[in-house]
Motif scaffolding. Sequence first.
Motif, PDB file in Angstrom:
ATOM      1  N   GLY A  71      32.173 -15.684 -39.525  1.00 58.44           N
ATOM      2  CA  GLY A  71      33.377 -15.635 -40.350  1.00 58.44           C
ATOM      3  C   GLY A  71      34.652 -15.691 -39.533  1.00 58.44           C
ATOM      4  N   LEU A  72      34.719 -14.928 -38.450  1.00 62.57           N
ATOM      5  CA  LEU A  72      35.912 -14.934 -37.606  1.00 62.57           C
ATOM      6  C   LEU A  72      36.168 -16.314 -37.012  1.00 62.57           C
ATOM      7  N   SER A  73      35.128 -16.984 -36.583  1.00 61.54           N
ATOM      8  CA  SER A  73      35.285 -18.314 -35.986  1.00 61.54           C
ATOM      9  C   SER A  73      35.795 -19.319 -37.012  1.00 61.54           C
ATOM     10  N   ALA A  74      35.205 -19.313 -38.213  1.00 63.46           N
ATOM     11  CA  ALA A  74      35.622 -20.256 -39.249  1.00 63.46           C
ATOM     12  C   ALA A  74      37.044 -19.985 -39.716  1.00 63.46           C
ATOM     13  N   VAL A  75      37.378 -18.723 -39.893  1.00 64.85           N
ATOM     14  CA  VAL A  75      38.733 -18.374 -40.326  1.00 64.85           C
ATOM     15  C   VAL A  75      39.746 -18.744 -39.241  1.00 64.85           C
ATOM     16  N   GLY A  76      39.361 -18.574 -37.981  1.00 72.52           N
ATOM     17  CA  GLY A  76      40.241 -18.985 -36.886  1.00 72.52           C
ATOM     18  C   GLY A  76      40.535 -20.473 -36.922  1.00 72.52           C
ATOM     19  N   VAL A  77      39.514 -21.279 -37.191  1.00 66.25           N
ATOM     20  CA  VAL A  77      39.702 -22.731 -37.317  1.00 66.25           C
ATOM     21  C   VAL A  77      40.703 -23.033 -38.429  1.00 66.25           C
ATOM     22  N   ALA A  78      40.512 -22.406 -39.583  1.00 66.25           N
ATOM     23  CA  ALA A  78      41.362 -22.674 -40.741  1.00 66.25           C
ATOM     24  C   ALA A  78      42.808 -22.254 -40.487  1.00 66.25           C
ATOM     25  N   ILE A  79      43.008 -21.077 -39.903  1.00 65.95           N
ATOM     26  CA  ILE A  79      44.370 -20.580 -39.696  1.00 65.95           C
ATOM     27  C   ILE A  79      45.111 -21.420 -38.666  1.00 65.95           C
ATOM     28  N   GLN A  80      44.427 -21.826 -37.604  1.00 66.73           N
ATOM     29  CA  GLN A  80      45.097 -22.645 -36.589  1.00 66.73           C
ATOM     30  C   GLN A  80      45.570 -23.972 -37.166  1.00 66.73           C
ATOM     31  N   ALA A  81      44.804 -24.554 -38.070  1.00 61.36           N
ATOM     32  CA  ALA A  81      45.239 -25.786 -38.728  1.00 61.36           C
ATOM     33  C   ALA A  81      46.306 -25.509 -39.771  1.00 61.36           C
ATOM     34  N   MET A  82      46.154 -24.410 -40.500  1.00 58.04           N
ATOM     35  CA  MET A  82      47.055 -24.086 -41.602  1.00 58.04           C
ATOM     36  C   MET A  82      48.479 -23.833 -41.117  1.00 58.04           C
ATOM     37  N   VAL A  83      48.615 -23.134 -39.976  1.00 59.12           N
ATOM     38  CA  VAL A  83      49.948 -22.817 -39.464  1.00 59.12           C
ATOM     39  C   VAL A  83      50.325 -23.702 -38.280  1.00 59.12           C
ATOM     40  N   ARG A  84      49.434 -24.625 -37.901  1.00 56.61           N
ATOM     41  CA  ARG A  84      49.685 -25.574 -36.808  1.00 56.61           C
ATOM     42  C   ARG A  84      50.102 -24.832 -35.539  1.00 56.61           C
ATOM     43  N   ASN A  85      49.309 -23.832 -35.183  1.00 55.99           N
ATOM     44  CA  ASN A  85      49.616 -23.017 -34.016  1.00 55.99           C
ATOM     45  C   ASN A  85      48.324 -22.745 -33.260  1.00 55.99           C
ATOM     46  N   ALA A  86      48.265 -23.200 -32.016  1.00 55.62           N
ATOM     47  CA  ALA A  86      47.048 -23.055 -31.219  1.00 55.62           C
ATOM     48  C   ALA A  86      46.762 -21.615 -30.840  1.00 55.62           C
ATOM     49  N   LEU A  87      47.749 -20.731 -30.963  1.00 55.06           N
ATOM     50  CA  LEU A  87      47.566 -19.334 -30.608  1.00 55.06           C
ATOM     51  C   LEU A  87      47.241 -18.458 -31.816  1.00 55.06           C
ATOM     52  N   HIS A 238      48.097 -26.139 -50.937  1.00 53.12           N
ATOM     53  CA  HIS A 238      46.863 -25.911 -50.189  1.00 53.12           C
ATOM     54  C   HIS A 238      47.008 -24.733 -49.225  1.00 53.12           C
ATOM     55  N   ARG A 239      48.195 -24.575 -48.641  1.00 56.47           N
ATOM     56  CA  ARG A 239      48.395 -23.478 -47.707  1.00 56.47           C
ATOM     57  C   ARG A 239      48.303 -22.130 -48.429  1.00 56.47           C
ATOM     58  N   ARG A 240      48.841 -22.064 -49.648  1.00 59.52           N
ATOM     59  CA  ARG A 240      48.764 -20.816 -50.417  1.00 59.52           C
ATOM     60  C   ARG A 240      47.320 -20.457 -50.750  1.00 59.52           C
ATOM     61  N   SER A 241      46.547 -21.429 -51.199  1.00 59.61           N
ATOM     62  CA  SER A 241      45.155 -21.150 -51.556  1.00 59.61           C
ATOM     63  C   SER A 241      44.345 -20.766 -50.330  1.00 59.61           C
ATOM     64  N   LEU A 242      44.609 -21.427 -49.205  1.00 59.92           N
ATOM     65  CA  LEU A 242      43.896 -21.092 -47.977  1.00 59.92           C
ATOM     66  C   LEU A 242      44.295 -19.702 -47.468  1.00 59.92           C
ATOM     67  N   LEU A 243      45.561 -19.339 -47.639  1.00 63.00           N
ATOM     68  CA  LEU A 243      46.011 -18.015 -47.217  1.00 63.00           C
ATOM     69  C   LEU A 243      45.270 -16.927 -47.984  1.00 63.00           C
ATOM     70  N   VAL A 244      45.131 -17.111 -49.286  1.00 60.93           N
ATOM     71  CA  VAL A 244      44.397 -16.138 -50.095  1.00 60.93           C
ATOM     72  C   VAL A 244      42.945 -16.048 -49.642  1.00 60.93           C
ATOM     73  N   LEU A 245      42.332 -17.197 -49.409  1.00 61.29           N
ATOM     74  CA  LEU A 245      40.919 -17.230 -49.028  1.00 61.29           C
ATOM     75  C   LEU A 245      40.686 -16.550 -47.681  1.00 61.29           C
ATOM     76  N   VAL A 246      41.451 -16.930 -46.662  1.00 64.72           N
ATOM     77  CA  VAL A 246      41.214 -16.358 -45.333  1.00 64.72           C
ATOM     78  C   VAL A 246      41.564 -14.871 -45.308  1.00 64.72           C
ATOM     79  N   SER A 247      42.527 -14.465 -46.117  1.00 67.98           N
ATOM     80  CA  SER A 247      42.867 -13.039 -46.172  1.00 67.98           C
ATOM     81  C   SER A 247      41.733 -12.225 -46.772  1.00 67.98           C
ATOM     82  N   LEU A 248      41.114 -12.739 -47.831  1.00 69.22           N
ATOM     83  CA  LEU A 248      39.999 -12.035 -48.447  1.00 69.22           C
ATOM     84  C   LEU A 248      38.813 -11.935 -47.488  1.00 69.22           C
ATOM     85  N   ILE A 249      38.483 -13.051 -46.838  1.00 71.82           N
ATOM     86  CA  ILE A 249      37.353 -13.046 -45.899  1.00 71.82           C
ATOM     87  C   ILE A 249      37.622 -12.074 -44.751  1.00 71.82           C
ATOM     88  N   THR A 250      38.825 -12.161 -44.180  1.00 69.34           N
ATOM     89  CA  THR A 250      39.170 -11.282 -43.065  1.00 69.34           C
ATOM     90  C   THR A 250      39.165  -9.825 -43.496  1.00 69.34           C
TER      91      THR A 250
END
Length: 338
Positions: A71-87, A238-250
């Motif tokens: 879960g952490l790895s997948a959410v990390g992939v999504a967040i890095q793309a969602m906010v366009r930030n490698a960190l 799409h960013r809003r829906s992804l934010l909700v999803l990754v927040s719930l998983i995390t």
Amino acid sequence: MTCVALFLVLLASVVVAIGLGAALVTPAETARYLWAALTGGRIDADEITTYQIIWQIRTPRVLLAALVGAGLSAVGVAIQAMVRNALADPFVLGVSSGASVGAVGVTVTGGLAALGVYAVSAGAFVGALVASFLVYAASSSRGVLSPLRLVLTGVAMSLGFQAVMSVIIYFAPDSEATSMVLYWTMGSFGAASWGALPVVAAAVLVGLAVLYRHGRALDVLALGDETAASLGFGPDRHRRSLLVLVSLITGVMVAVSGAISFVGLVMPHLVRMVVGAGHARVLAVAPLVGAVFMVWVDLLSRTVVAPRELPLGVITALVGVPVFIALMRRKGYVFGGR
């Protein structure tokens, strides 16, 4: 083929990790106990104690480690793309710090006592949801969710929640509770049980499936909002829906394992270097790599200084920091590839 090979490595890692510990059990015997538990097979009377250690204590812990790592790895992939930030990682949005405040508050004040052993996890989950809502409300302007504003708001909220947590710990009357809270905020699977596993499994597996279906959306988001808009793609929606999803998983993961650093930051970069920047491929491979990594991290946590346990965050940081620095110094490496 890569996914099949990684899945077999994960299965082997799970069996080995379940067998290793204070009571050493060979992989063959471990597999036999697991098969007996799954099929209702016969266990001799003199093996009951070992069987209970394998099935009731170690198996849910190792499975939880695999789920959280995936879960952490997948959410990390999504967040890095969602906010366009490698960190960026799963905790850049302040979810982890909010969950920590919830857990600390419940531990110190004795709140949610009616939930018994699940009180701390419930407090952590509520804290994660509150943090997610605050970050979204503060970073959204007229329905627009800017990646830069989202990251900056998440970082600021995270620091704020950490300050609140420090104040609670400082005024805590019970030093034992304080020690437990500090240990929890660095990550542990010590409280793993069969009762908690179904919720985490459902959240992570469903989340992985939904994120995989958003692979093309993540590809477009990684290109930037202007490019996305020119392709007829609505980045804010799409960013809003992804934010909700990754927040719930995390939130679900942090509620059962505490805050575990560097997994969601480093694993996506390692996988991108091997399979490329396409998010469909990355989201197929990264969860398996993260699961294998976390299974072995948990094994080291409970065996290196046995009978005591090292916090998971200590090991992931000791591994993650040099790996990440090596990745950044790799000639020609940039976010999303080489």
